[in-house]
Design a protein around this motif. Structure first.
Motif, mmCIF file in Angstrom:
data_model
loop_
_atom_site.group_PDB
_atom_site.id
_atom_site.type_symbol
_atom_site.label_atom_id
_atom_site.label_comp_id
_atom_site.label_asym_id
_atom_site.label_seq_id
_atom_site.Cartn_x
_atom_site.Cartn_y
_atom_site.Cartn_z
ATOM 1 N N TYR A 11 0.846 -1.199 0.000
ATOM 2 C CA TYR A 11 0.000 0.000 0.000
ATOM 3 C C TYR A 11 0.873 1.237 0.000
ATOM 4 C CZ TYR A 11 -3.524 -3.337 1.587
ATOM 5 O OH TYR A 11 -4.359 -4.409 1.714
ATOM 6 N N SER A 13 -0.449 4.377 1.042
ATOM 7 C CA SER A 13 -0.822 5.340 2.073
ATOM 8 C C SER A 13 -1.679 4.646 3.119
ATOM 9 C CB SER A 13 -1.612 6.487 1.455
ATOM 10 O OG SER A 13 -2.735 5.949 0.791
ATOM 11 N N GLY A 38 -14.013 -3.114 7.558
ATOM 12 C CA GLY A 38 -13.407 -2.563 6.352
ATOM 13 C C GLY A 38 -12.573 -1.321 6.617
ATOM 14 N N LYS A 41 -8.555 -2.366 10.435
ATOM 15 C CA LYS A 41 -8.071 -2.582 11.796
ATOM 16 C C LYS A 41 -6.822 -3.467 11.835
ATOM 17 C CE LYS A 41 -12.240 -3.816 13.318
ATOM 18 N NZ LYS A 41 -13.054 -3.211 12.249
ATOM 19 N N SER A 42 -6.808 -4.522 11.030
ATOM 20 C CA SER A 42 -5.703 -5.484 11.160
ATOM 21 C C SER A 42 -4.332 -4.835 10.995
ATOM 22 C CB SER A 42 -5.821 -6.610 10.134
ATOM 23 O OG SER A 42 -7.109 -6.738 9.656
ATOM 24 N N HIS A 546 -6.620 -9.259 -3.512
ATOM 25 C CA HIS A 546 -7.981 -8.773 -3.328
ATOM 26 C C HIS A 546 -8.537 -8.308 -4.667
ATOM 27 C CE1 HIS A 546 -7.928 -7.860 1.256
ATOM 28 N NE2 HIS A 546 -7.638 -9.111 0.960
HETATM 29 P P1 ADP Z 1 -11.336 -4.521 9.357
HETATM 30 O O1 ADP Z 1 -10.621 -5.596 10.119
HETATM 31 O O2 ADP Z 1 -11.353 -3.208 10.055
HETATM 32 O O3 ADP Z 1 -12.683 -4.949 8.878
HETATM 33 P P2 ADP Z 1 -9.365 -5.046 7.368
HETATM 34 O O4 ADP Z 1 -8.168 -4.999 8.219
HETATM 35 O O5 ADP Z 1 -9.891 -6.369 6.951
HETATM 36 O O6 ADP Z 1 -10.535 -4.220 8.038
HETATM 37 O O7 ADP Z 1 -9.110 -4.139 6.097
HETATM 38 C C1 ADP Z 1 -10.131 -3.905 5.157
HETATM 39 C C2 ADP Z 1 -9.571 -3.872 3.758
HETATM 40 O O8 ADP Z 1 -8.774 -2.728 3.526
HETATM 41 C C3 ADP Z 1 -8.705 -5.056 3.443
HETATM 42 O O9 ADP Z 1 -8.994 -5.420 2.124
HETATM 43 C C4 ADP Z 1 -7.300 -4.500 3.576
HETATM 44 O O10 ADP Z 1 -6.391 -5.223 2.807
HETATM 45 C C5 ADP Z 1 -7.473 -3.092 3.084
HETATM 46 N N1 ADP Z 1 -6.534 -2.111 3.651
HETATM 47 C C6 ADP Z 1 -6.222 -1.946 4.960
HETATM 48 N N2 ADP Z 1 -5.367 -0.911 5.118
HETATM 49 C C7 ADP Z 1 -5.133 -0.404 3.882
HETATM 50 C C8 ADP Z 1 -4.336 0.687 3.373
HETATM 51 N N3 ADP Z 1 -3.614 1.461 4.180
HETATM 52 N N4 ADP Z 1 -4.353 0.890 2.028
HETATM 53 C C9 ADP Z 1 -5.098 0.118 1.205
HETATM 54 N N5 ADP Z 1 -5.854 -0.912 1.621
HETATM 55 C C10 ADP Z 1 -5.885 -1.176 2.945
#
Ligand code: ADP
Ligand code: ZN
Length: 712
Positions: A11, A13, A38, A41-42, A546
């Motif tokens: 990524y 940003s 979405g 968080k991870s 993805h």
């Molecule tokens: P949550 O656990 O909050 O539901 P995820 O950690 O699964 O969210 O992230 C949601 C989506 O966004 C995933 O597809 C992840 O790969 C993507 N994502 C997370 N951070 C970024 C970022 N900085 N830039 C682009 N995509 C991101």
């Protein structure tokens, strides 16, 4: 931070708040993270895990999900593992050894395992740098998913007093939030709260008429998309799934009446994209990490606004546009009321009524859906048009409804403000029902003066007058309609009322024309490739890439490695592992369809495009620039010819201008090309075998690189 974001996750940003949260964690502080599904968080704990010189422990209730999560990290080249009851004793031992040797950065674990005294002692002997508590609302009895085993996490702070804890949840209710902080004993922690607005979700409500037909119409244009259809009862789940199957859709049922094996299997097949549709009761969803659910349909009325938000929240985790469709009917509402009546506990009954009222208010409203949803969670959304709900996008036509309003209001007045909405409508329509007759309301002036509209149209007007504040509802179970100050304005001073024009025919989905800004055909082709690789590696497709990445590929048509690196989600390991296969597919497609490369819209930082070349590759390049032949370069460098060929290949794929013509005879090139096309570009030995002794591996390699660069 940025380097790791690019190198591992691919990524460029951060999402809102991610950077701030990560900095706080790196500063060894407790943090509380509130983000919708979405929100990303991870990454908040996965990225710092790579910067700490030790282990990050992630506590998660979803054992079934751990393997996929870990596979996802491994695919990015991040040393992660999980320990849970699905593993054999030997396997657990092996993983523990690797933890003791400091070879693992991230460990996923369920709370019940963590708190086993023996395991706690083991963990205390490791260098734990961060503990992340995912789905932390499970600790709270106030939440929608309380898990008793989470309660034991209270002892985290006693056992690991120096280790910062990060609690994460997508639960938006303040009571639960407070409870989490107290239970986990987070000390003086910063709370990061992202907006719960899910911008990519399109909320719409459809009258539940002919709903099966409406669904079929909707699915027509989305045959390859994944979706969830929620129903209220097991029976509906079964019958709808069967109907969809016989209509030619790949759909599976999911409800608590199925065996555990059947449930797991159906869920798994959905996640692995063997089927597109899952028809389910609300038993389905927790622990669904599938990022590309493109629609969530509520075939029946959900239980509460919170439930509705959670369920629709499973759509569009990857941030791409997704639909949330709810079919609403008053019949459903009455059915639920009937169930509520049967409840034993008075308290529960009151809560259920309240939830139903709120939900019905949401469905009936002519107010932006998003605004109402967010207001429910205490968030103010005051843009005039959200751009992504039916109210904002398909505004209904209004008409001068003063006369209709006056008829209703005066009827309410004449029946003495003692009756419910349906009764008032009956009187307006001149119904001969027993109750009307008994009350002698067939003798009042407003009896039968409403024949110009149907029953459901009058009902809609009454509801709208209530929403607009011209009438009020009094009483809980059997609410009575009453007049107020505003009604008098209409009745006595002839104030004008605008009402929504009644619909002539029941809604059906307009056959929407989708203007894709990406190449759908290529996208589908890449999806097939992804599925093949995923099946081979035994992981869900999203672990490979993805949809967001595939869409970018189908928009920008990357032609070489440096283009590929600009695709979101393309970390270094994925580039190495899957880059060639995807490039090959794209380049072929472009060739077949005569597509020219497109200029990029955004650029990655220079540092990434120009991958720092290892000094040995750089030296080969220097010598090549002096126009030395390959064997001469090899000789001078004291390296094997094959090594030099691999350097040159890398340089070509990196976009350096290397001329293969000066190294491989054009006629031979032709031959090699032919054979590569015939046998595929993946494995070289069959190609070499077919070509015979007159051709070297080095030559094949260079021609293959040339083909990839030129898009053949
Ligand atoms: P949550 O656990 O909050 O539901 P995820 O950690 O699964 O969210 O992230 C949601 C989506 O966004 C995933 O597809 C992840 O790969 C993507 N994502 C997370 N951070 C970024 C970022 N900085 N830039 C682009 N995509 C991101
Ligand atoms: Zn809106």
């Amino acid at each position: 931070m940025y380097k790791i974001l690019q190198k591992y996750f691919g990524y460029t940003s951060f999402f809102p708040l991610q950077e701030e949260i990560i900095k706080e964690a790196l500063g060894q502080k407790d943090v509380f993270v509130l983000m919708p599904t979405g929100g990303g968080k991870s990454l908040c704990y996965q990225l710092p895990a790579l910067l700490f010189n030790g282990l990050t422990v992630v506590i998660s209730p979803l054992i079934a999900l751990m393997k996929d999560q870990v596979d996802g990290l491994l695919a990015d080249g991040i040393p992660a593992t999980f320990i849970n009851s699905s593993l054999s004793y030997d396997e657990v031992e092996a993983r523990r050894r690797s933890l003791s040797n400091n070879e693992t950065k991230i460990l996923y674990i369920a709370p019940e395992r963590l708190v086993m005294p023996e395991f706690l002692a083991f963990l205390q002997g490791l260098r734990v740098c961060l503990i992340a508590v995912d789905e932390s609302h499970c600790i709270s009895e106030w939440g929608h998913d309380f898990r008793p085993e989470y309660r034991q996490l209270k002892l985290l702070k006693e056992r690991f007093p120096k280790v910062p804890v990060m609690a994460l949840t997508a639960t938006a209710t303040p009571v639960v939030q407070e409870d989490i902080i107290t239970q986990l004993k987070l000390s003086d922690c910063k709370v990061f709260k992202a907006s719960f607005n899910r911008k990519n979700l399109y909320y719409q409500i459809k009258p539940k008429e002919n709903s099966y037909h409406q669904i079929l119409q909707y699915l027509e244009g989305r045959k390859k998309d994944s979706g969830i259809i929620y129903c209220q009862s097991r029976k509906t789940v079964e019958s709808l799934a069967a109907s969809l199957q016989s209509a030619g859709y790949r759909a599976l049922p999911y409800h608590a009446g199925l065996t555990a094996e059947a449930r797991t299997e159906n869920q798994e097949r959905f996640i692995r994209e063997d089927v597109e549709i899952i028809v389910a009761t609300i038993a389905f969803g927790m622990g669904i990490d599938k990022p590309n659910v493109r629609y969530v349909i509520h075939y029946d009325l959900p239980k509460s606004i919170e439930g509705y938000y959670q369920e629709t929240g499973r759509a569009g985790r990857d941030g791409l546009k997704s639909d949330c469709i709810l079919f609403f009917s008053y019949g459903d509402k009455m059915k639920i009321e009937y169930f509520i009546e049967q409840m034993e506990d008075e308290n529960n009954r009151q809560v259920a009524y309240k939830q139903l009222r709120e939900l019905v208010g949401y469905c009936e409203g002519n107010v932006c859906r998003r605004k109402l949803l967010l207001a429910y969670f205490g968030e103010i959304f005051d843009e005039p048009n959200c751009g992504s709900c039916d109210v904002c996008l398909e505004p209904k036509e209004r008409f001068d409804g003063t006369i209709a309003a006056q008829k209703i209001l005066s009827c309410v007045y004449r029946v003495g403000e003692r009756f419910g909405m349906n009764y008032v409508v009956d009187v307006l329509l001149g119904s001969k029902n027993q109750k009307v007759m008994q009350n002698q309301h067939n003798t009042i002036k407003t009896y039968g003066i409403g024949k110009e509209y149907s029953k459901s149209q009058w009902q809609a007007f009454v509801r709208e007058l209530i929403q607009l504040g011209y009438l009020k509802l009094d009483g809980d179970k059997y609410p009575v309609v009453k007049l107020n100050e505003k009604s008098r304005g209409v009745l006595l001073r002839n104030e004008k009322v605008l009402l929504t024009k009644p619909e002539e025919a029941p809604h059906i989905f307009k056959a929407e024309v989708f203007r894709d800004d990406y190449n759908r055909a290529l996208f589908e082709q890449l999806r097939v490739l992804r599925k093949t690789i995923a099946d081979r590696e035994g992981v869900p497709p999203y672990v490979i890439f993805h949809d967001t990445s595939l869409k970018e590929m189908s928009t920008h048509y990357p032609r070489n490695v440096s283009d590929l690196l600009m695709i979101s989600g393309m970390g270094e390991r994925k580039l190495r592992r899957y880059g060639d296969a995807f490039l090959h597919e794209i380049v072929n497609y472009c060739k077949q369809h005569n597509i020219k490369p497109k200029p990029r819209l955004h650029k990655r930082p220079e540092s990434l495009i120009k991958q720092p070349k290892s000094s040995t590759v750089q030296m080969t390049l220097e010598l090549y620039k002096q126009r030395l032949p390959m064997h001469e370069i090899a000789k001078r460098r004291g390296l094997a010819l094959s090594t030099i060929a691999s350097h040159l290949e890398k340089l070509m794929l990196d976009g350096e201008d290397i001329s293969v013509d000066s190294m491989v005879d054009p006629e031979k090139q032709q031959h090699i090309k032919q054979t590569l096309k015939e046998l595929g570009m993946q494995a070289m030995s069959p190609v070499k075998e077919k070509l015979g002794d007159g051709y070297s591996y080095e030559e094949i390699r260079l021609v293959r690189a040339k083909m990839m660069c030129e898009g053949e």
